[in-house]
Design a protein around this motif. Structure first.
Motif, PDB file in Angstrom:
ATOM      1  N   LEU A  31       0.859  -1.188   0.000  1.00  0.00           N
ATOM      2  CA  LEU A  31       0.000   0.000   0.000  1.00  0.00           C
ATOM      3  C   LEU A  31       0.893   1.236   0.000  1.00  0.00           C
ATOM      4  O   LEU A  31       1.745   1.402   0.877  1.00  0.00           O
ATOM      5  N   ILE A  32       0.700   2.093  -1.001  1.00  0.00           N
ATOM      6  CA  ILE A  32       1.539   3.276  -1.181  1.00  0.00           C
ATOM      7  C   ILE A  32       0.686   4.520  -0.953  1.00  0.00           C
ATOM      8  O   ILE A  32      -0.356   4.688  -1.595  1.00  0.00           O
ATOM      9  N   ASP A  33       1.141   5.386  -0.040  1.00  0.00           N
ATOM     10  CA  ASP A  33       0.318   6.551   0.280  1.00  0.00           C
ATOM     11  C   ASP A  33       1.182   7.681   0.837  1.00  0.00           C
ATOM     12  O   ASP A  33       2.067   7.442   1.659  1.00  0.00           O
ATOM     13  N   ARG A  34       0.912   8.923   0.397  1.00  0.00           N
ATOM     14  CA  ARG A  34       1.642  10.094   0.895  1.00  0.00           C
ATOM     15  C   ARG A  34       1.017  10.667   2.158  1.00  0.00           C
ATOM     16  O   ARG A  34       1.570  11.563   2.776  1.00  0.00           O
ATOM     17  N   ASN A  35      -0.219  10.215   2.483  1.00  0.00           N
ATOM     18  CA  ASN A  35      -0.944  10.736   3.635  1.00  0.00           C
ATOM     19  C   ASN A  35      -1.129  12.257   3.522  1.00  0.00           C
ATOM     20  O   ASN A  35      -0.843  13.015   4.446  1.00  0.00           O
ATOM     21  N   ASP A  36      -1.611  12.680   2.365  1.00  0.00           N
ATOM     22  CA  ASP A  36      -1.855  14.103   2.149  1.00  0.00           C
ATOM     23  C   ASP A  36      -2.955  14.617   3.071  1.00  0.00           C
ATOM     24  O   ASP A  36      -3.931  13.898   3.340  1.00  0.00           O
ATOM     25  N   PRO A  37      -2.858  15.855   3.540  1.00  0.00           N
ATOM     26  CA  PRO A  37      -3.958  16.439   4.311  1.00  0.00           C
ATOM     27  C   PRO A  37      -5.144  16.742   3.396  1.00  0.00           C
ATOM     28  O   PRO A  37      -4.977  16.958   2.193  1.00  0.00           O
ATOM     29  N   GLY A  38      -6.336  16.737   3.981  1.00  0.00           N
ATOM     30  CA  GLY A  38      -7.520  17.142   3.224  1.00  0.00           C
ATOM     31  C   GLY A  38      -8.090  16.090   2.306  1.00  0.00           C
ATOM     32  O   GLY A  38      -8.867  16.403   1.406  1.00  0.00           O
ATOM     33  N   ARG A  39      -7.754  14.825   2.513  1.00  0.00           N
ATOM     34  CA  ARG A  39      -8.289  13.780   1.635  1.00  0.00           C
ATOM     35  C   ARG A  39      -9.800  13.640   1.839  1.00  0.00           C
ATOM     36  O   ARG A  39     -10.346  13.972   2.887  1.00  0.00           O
ATOM     37  N   ALA A  40     -10.471  13.131   0.806  1.00  0.00           N
ATOM     38  CA  ALA A  40     -11.932  13.026   0.839  1.00  0.00           C
ATOM     39  C   ALA A  40     -12.421  12.153   1.985  1.00  0.00           C
ATOM     40  O   ALA A  40     -13.475  12.424   2.575  1.00  0.00           O
ATOM     41  N   THR A  41     -11.658  11.106   2.312  1.00  0.00           N
ATOM     42  CA  THR A  41     -12.054  10.220   3.410  1.00  0.00           C
ATOM     43  C   THR A  41     -12.257  11.008   4.702  1.00  0.00           C
ATOM     44  O   THR A  41     -13.173  10.714   5.480  1.00  0.00           O
ATOM     45  N   ASN A  42     -11.414  11.993   4.940  1.00  0.00           N
ATOM     46  CA  ASN A  42     -11.503  12.758   6.186  1.00  0.00           C
ATOM     47  C   ASN A  42     -12.663  13.736   6.186  1.00  0.00           C
ATOM     48  O   ASN A  42     -13.068  14.222   7.243  1.00  0.00           O
ATOM     49  N   ALA A  43     -13.190  14.042   5.003  1.00  0.00           N
ATOM     50  CA  ALA A  43     -14.247  15.055   4.908  1.00  0.00           C
ATOM     51  C   ALA A  43     -15.643  14.460   4.783  1.00  0.00           C
ATOM     52  O   ALA A  43     -16.639  15.173   4.923  1.00  0.00           O
ATOM     53  N   GLY A  44     -15.732  13.161   4.509  1.00  0.00           N
ATOM     54  CA  GLY A  44     -17.040  12.542   4.293  1.00  0.00           C
ATOM     55  C   GLY A  44     -17.900  12.567   5.545  1.00  0.00           C
ATOM     56  O   GLY A  44     -17.411  12.411   6.660  1.00  0.00           O
ATOM     57  N   ALA A  45     -19.197  12.751   5.340  1.00  0.00           N
ATOM     58  CA  ALA A  45     -20.116  12.828   6.481  1.00  0.00           C
ATOM     59  C   ALA A  45     -20.346  11.475   7.138  1.00  0.00           C
ATOM     60  O   ALA A  45     -20.730  11.401   8.300  1.00  0.00           O
ATOM     61  N   GLY A  46     -20.142  10.388   6.402  1.00  0.00           N
ATOM     62  CA  GLY A  46     -20.279   9.057   6.992  1.00  0.00           C
ATOM     63  C   GLY A  46     -21.702   8.609   7.218  1.00  0.00           C
ATOM     64  O   GLY A  46     -21.964   7.762   8.073  1.00  0.00           O
ATOM     65  N   ILE A  47     -22.649   9.153   6.453  1.00  0.00           N
ATOM     66  CA  ILE A  47     -24.057   8.785   6.603  1.00  0.00           C
ATOM     67  C   ILE A  47     -24.341   7.545   5.763  1.00  0.00           C
ATOM     68  O   ILE A  47     -24.091   7.543   4.558  1.00  0.00           O
ATOM     69  N   LEU A  48     -24.856   6.500   6.386  1.00  0.00           N
ATOM     70  CA  LEU A  48     -25.141   5.233   5.709  1.00  0.00           C
ATOM     71  C   LEU A  48     -26.648   5.023   5.677  1.00  0.00           C
ATOM     72  O   LEU A  48     -27.206   4.309   6.512  1.00  0.00           O
ATOM     73  N   ALA A  49     -27.304   5.655   4.723  1.00  0.00           N
ATOM     74  CA  ALA A  49     -28.768   5.559   4.633  1.00  0.00           C
ATOM     75  C   ALA A  49     -29.224   5.808   3.202  1.00  0.00           C
ATOM     76  O   ALA A  49     -29.948   6.770   2.920  1.00  0.00           O
TER      77      ALA A  49
END
Length: 208
Positions: A31-49
């Motif tokens: 798994l290759i990752d720069r760990n950039d700030p502001g990625r979409a994963t961190n901004a998602g609301a996480g609503i499962l409906a």
């Protein structure tokens, strides 16, 4: 599929999930990752409906319902690996019209939501139903006065940052490798991707 060497670029929620699944299937995963700030994963609301969403076409809706249905099993698997918190919980969801100008779009959404419920036969009437304004207020006392409401009992939420981190830990626990680096280029031979350039190094892979 025979076990193979696979490179996954990006350790957001999609990359971490991919790595976790592939490692469980016995593939050698880097798994290759720069760990950039502001990625979409961190901004998602996480609503499962998805059952409360009227905007999306049937193909997306069917996919989303199936994906959400897999969460309890995913969370259980991560717990078995002691992968840490995911932020997942079944919490229910209220959809409300709070003002007169919200009534028309609310009614349009209501028609779509209950139309799908009738067509599919799911969720059950005990899980997805209309509430009176007073019932909505009783269910969630901090709610302001509303004009109309729908409640979906089985709606859930998840914290994307926690879940991605848990899936990454699960993949690493099962033997995946992680490189905190930049994937700078793809190697292509005869129309097929055969590896990734990682900070000057060539990482060969059967799939990327």
């Amino acid at each position: 599929m025979q076990p193979m060497k696979i490179a996954v670029v990006g350790a957001g929620i999609v990359g971490a999930s991919t790595a976790e699944w592939l490692r469980r299937d016995g593939h050698a995963v880097t798994l290759i990752d720069r760990n950039d700030p502001g990625r979409a994963t961190n901004a998602g609301a996480g609503i499962l409906a998805p059952e409360m969403n009227k905007r999306d076409p049937d193909a997306w809706f069917d996919f989303a319902v199936e994906a959400v249905g897999d969460y309890p099993a995913l969370v259980d698997r991560l717990a078995e690996d002691d992968a840490g918190p995911t932020g997942y919980a079944r919490c229910g969801m209220l959809l409300v019209a709070a003002t007169e100008d919200e009534l028309a779009p609310f009614e349009e959404a209501q028609e779509a939501i209950f139309g799908r419920q009738r067509e599919r036969g799911t969720p059950s009437a005990a899980a997805l139903y209309q509430l009176s304004p007073a019932e909505a207020k009783d269910l969630f006392p901090p709610l302001a006065e509303v004009l109309a409401a729908i409640y979906y009992r089985d709606a859930s939420r998840v914290d994307g940052r926690l879940l991605a981190a848990a899936m990454l830990r699960g993949a690493l626990t099962r033997g995946a490798e992680q490189r905190n680096a930049s994937a700078d280029a793809l190697y292509v031979e005869q129309g097929r991707v055969t590896g990734v350039e990682v900070e000057g190094d060539r990482l060969g892979a059967g799939a990327v």
